[in-house]
Structures are given as C-alpha cells and as structure tokens.
Write a protein that holds these residues in place. Structure first.
Motif, PDB file in Angstrom:
ATOM      1  N   ALA A  27       5.596   1.078 -11.100  1.00 17.92           N
ATOM      2  CA  ALA A  27       5.544   2.476 -10.688  1.00 17.92           C
ATOM      3  C   ALA A  27       6.112   3.381 -11.778  1.00 17.92           C
ATOM      4  O   ALA A  27       5.549   4.446 -12.071  1.00 17.92           O
ATOM      5  CB  ALA A  27       6.318   2.672  -9.376  1.00 17.92           C
ATOM      6  N   ALA A  28       7.207   2.963 -12.404  1.00 23.23           N
ATOM      7  CA  ALA A  28       7.822   3.764 -13.468  1.00 23.23           C
ATOM      8  C   ALA A  28       6.868   3.931 -14.642  1.00 23.23           C
ATOM      9  O   ALA A  28       6.724   5.036 -15.193  1.00 23.23           O
ATOM     10  CB  ALA A  28       9.135   3.134 -13.922  1.00 23.23           C
ATOM     11  N   ARG A  29       6.196   2.860 -15.024  1.00 20.81           N
ATOM     12  CA  ARG A  29       5.251   2.956 -16.144  1.00 20.81           C
ATOM     13  C   ARG A  29       4.072   3.851 -15.788  1.00 20.81           C
ATOM     14  O   ARG A  29       3.635   4.666 -16.615  1.00 20.81           O
ATOM     15  CB  ARG A  29       4.779   1.561 -16.569  1.00 20.81           C
ATOM     16  N   ALA A  30       3.549   3.717 -14.573  1.00 21.04           N
ATOM     17  CA  ALA A  30       2.414   4.548 -14.155  1.00 21.04           C
ATOM     18  C   ALA A  30       2.805   6.024 -14.102  1.00 21.04           C
ATOM     19  O   ALA A  30       2.064   6.895 -14.574  1.00 21.04           O
ATOM     20  CB  ALA A  30       1.887   4.084 -12.797  1.00 21.04           C
ATOM     21  N   LEU A  31       3.985   6.314 -13.553  1.00 22.21           N
ATOM     22  CA  LEU A  31       4.455   7.702 -13.505  1.00 22.21           C
ATOM     23  C   LEU A  31       4.696   8.245 -14.904  1.00 22.21           C
ATOM     24  O   LEU A  31       4.330   9.384 -15.207  1.00 22.21           O
ATOM     25  CB  LEU A  31       5.736   7.804 -12.672  1.00 22.21           C
ATOM     26  N   ALA A  32       5.320   7.440 -15.753  1.00 19.60           N
ATOM     27  CA  ALA A  32       5.596   7.883 -17.122  1.00 19.60           C
ATOM     28  C   ALA A  32       4.298   8.221 -17.848  1.00 19.60           C
ATOM     29  O   ALA A  32       4.230   9.236 -18.554  1.00 19.60           O
ATOM     30  CB  ALA A  32       6.386   6.821 -17.885  1.00 19.60           C
ATOM     31  N   ARG A  33       3.262   7.401 -17.668  1.00 19.79           N
ATOM     32  CA  ARG A  33       1.972   7.695 -18.315  1.00 19.79           C
ATOM     33  C   ARG A  33       1.410   9.031 -17.836  1.00 19.79           C
ATOM     34  O   ARG A  33       0.910   9.829 -18.637  1.00 19.79           O
ATOM     35  CB  ARG A  33       0.957   6.578 -18.042  1.00 19.79           C
ATOM     36  N   ARG A  34       1.495   9.288 -16.541  1.00 17.72           N
ATOM     37  CA  ARG A  34       0.973  10.558 -16.002  1.00 17.72           C
ATOM     38  C   ARG A  34       1.748  11.751 -16.561  1.00 17.72           C
ATOM     39  O   ARG A  34       1.157  12.752 -16.952  1.00 17.72           O
ATOM     40  CB  ARG A  34       1.031  10.550 -14.476  1.00 17.72           C
ATOM     41  N   PHE A  35       3.068  11.644 -16.583  1.00 13.63           N
ATOM     42  CA  PHE A  35       3.871  12.748 -17.101  1.00 13.63           C
ATOM     43  C   PHE A  35       3.739  12.877 -18.615  1.00 13.63           C
ATOM     44  O   PHE A  35       3.719  13.989 -19.135  1.00 13.63           O
ATOM     45  CB  PHE A  35       5.338  12.608 -16.672  1.00 13.63           C
ATOM     46  N   ASP A  36       3.635  11.752 -19.329  1.00 16.01           N
ATOM     47  CA  ASP A  36       3.417  11.815 -20.780  1.00 16.01           C
ATOM     48  C   ASP A  36       2.152  12.605 -21.094  1.00 16.01           C
ATOM     49  O   ASP A  36       2.142  13.467 -21.975  1.00 16.01           O
ATOM     50  CB  ASP A  36       3.290  10.415 -21.385  1.00 16.01           C
ATOM     51  N   GLU A  37       1.086  12.305 -20.383  1.00 19.34           N
ATOM     52  CA  GLU A  37      -0.188  13.000 -20.601  1.00 19.34           C
ATOM     53  C   GLU A  37      -0.062  14.494 -20.273  1.00 19.34           C
ATOM     54  O   GLU A  37      -0.518  15.341 -21.034  1.00 19.34           O
ATOM     55  CB  GLU A  37      -1.287  12.363 -19.750  1.00 19.34           C
ATOM     56  N   ALA A  38       0.572  14.798 -19.171  1.00 15.69           N
ATOM     57  CA  ALA A  38       0.713  16.196 -18.759  1.00 15.69           C
ATOM     58  C   ALA A  38       1.586  16.996 -19.729  1.00 15.69           C
ATOM     59  O   ALA A  38       1.319  18.173 -19.987  1.00 15.69           O
ATOM     60  CB  ALA A  38       1.292  16.271 -17.346  1.00 15.69           C
TER      61      ALA A  38
END
Length: 153
Positions: A27-38
C-alpha cells in the motif's frame, strides 16, 4: 551446517494473504507512486513533500525530532536532506544552544514549493479517501498510527 527445509506453498499463500508488513509495504509503494506522479509538476517526490511538511514549523526542528516524526534514522534523513539543500529548499544550521546539534528550516523557496504542492496533495488525498469505505480513512489512520508506535519492551 543446517539442513535445507522446504517451506510448503500453503505457507507462501498464508503470508501473501495475511502478512501485515507485506500489505502495508504494498500500500505504501502504491500510494507513493500516486503522490510522486501528482507532485512531479512541482519537482517533488512524496517523500520530499513529507519532509518539507515536517519542517513547516514556527521554530526550526532538530534532525533528531524530524527523524523521529518521520520514523527514519538520522543517516537516512541526512541523505534525504542533501538534494533539498542543493535545490535551495532547506537550510541546515548549527543549533546556537548546542553546536553539535543541527536545526532544519525551510528556505523562502522551500516554503513556495511546499505551498504549490499542498493543493495537489489535498486534491489527491481527498480522491483517495473518497475511494475508501465510509469508516475507512479514520480507522486506517488509527491502525497505522498504532503500528508505527515503538514496540513495547
């Protein structure tokens, strides 16, 4: 020398389906990817956003205080600060009360970048929360807070 033992595939499935550490990491990696992109348009990663946000205080915090807040060791925090220092977003200075200790502060540019990132964070954060079950966000925050506390000895 130890004798090799095979772990049954059922154990692999049990870990895959029940391991809190694995599920939290995914979950942390998936969230980090979304926020990194944003956050890419303002030149930040999700980790850098969290670090800048941790420095947004009335008084400059010590490296130790920020490391504790972010659950990082001091060495990892120091490494994470280097690119932010090079970009002129963060300043590190000796603590006047204890020259061995370092204080961290956002520069004017750091405050501007953080201010640009906050609306992006708010929008994505609201969208993510909206996708969770109604009681999910508060329950999830509570469970994660409990997991992030130091283990009782």
């Amino acid at each position: 020398m130890s004798i090799a033992r095979n772990v049954p595939f059922e154990t692999t499935l049990q870990v895959r389906d029940t391991c809190l550490c694995l599920h939290t990491q995914r979950a942390a990696r998936a969230l980090a990817r979304r926020f990194d992109e944003a956050l890419r348009p303002v030149g930040l990663t999700s980790g850098q956003f969290s670090l800048l946000n941790a420095l947004n205080r009335p008084e400059p915090p010590s490296i130790g205080a920020v490391a504790q807040l972010l659950a990082m060791d001091r060495t990892t925090l120091t490494a994470a600060l280097k690119p932010l220092e090079r970009e002129g977003l963060v300043a590190v200075a000796a603590d006047p009360g204890d020259r061995r200790s370092r204080l961290l502060r956002l520069t004017g540019r750091g405050q501007e970048v953080l201010a640009s990132a906050v609306p992006i964070w708010r929008d994505l954060h609201a969208a993510i929360e909206a996708g969770l079950p109604a009681s999910g966000p508060d329950n999830l925050r509570g469970a994660l807070a409990a997991l992030s506390q130091p283990a009782l000895r």
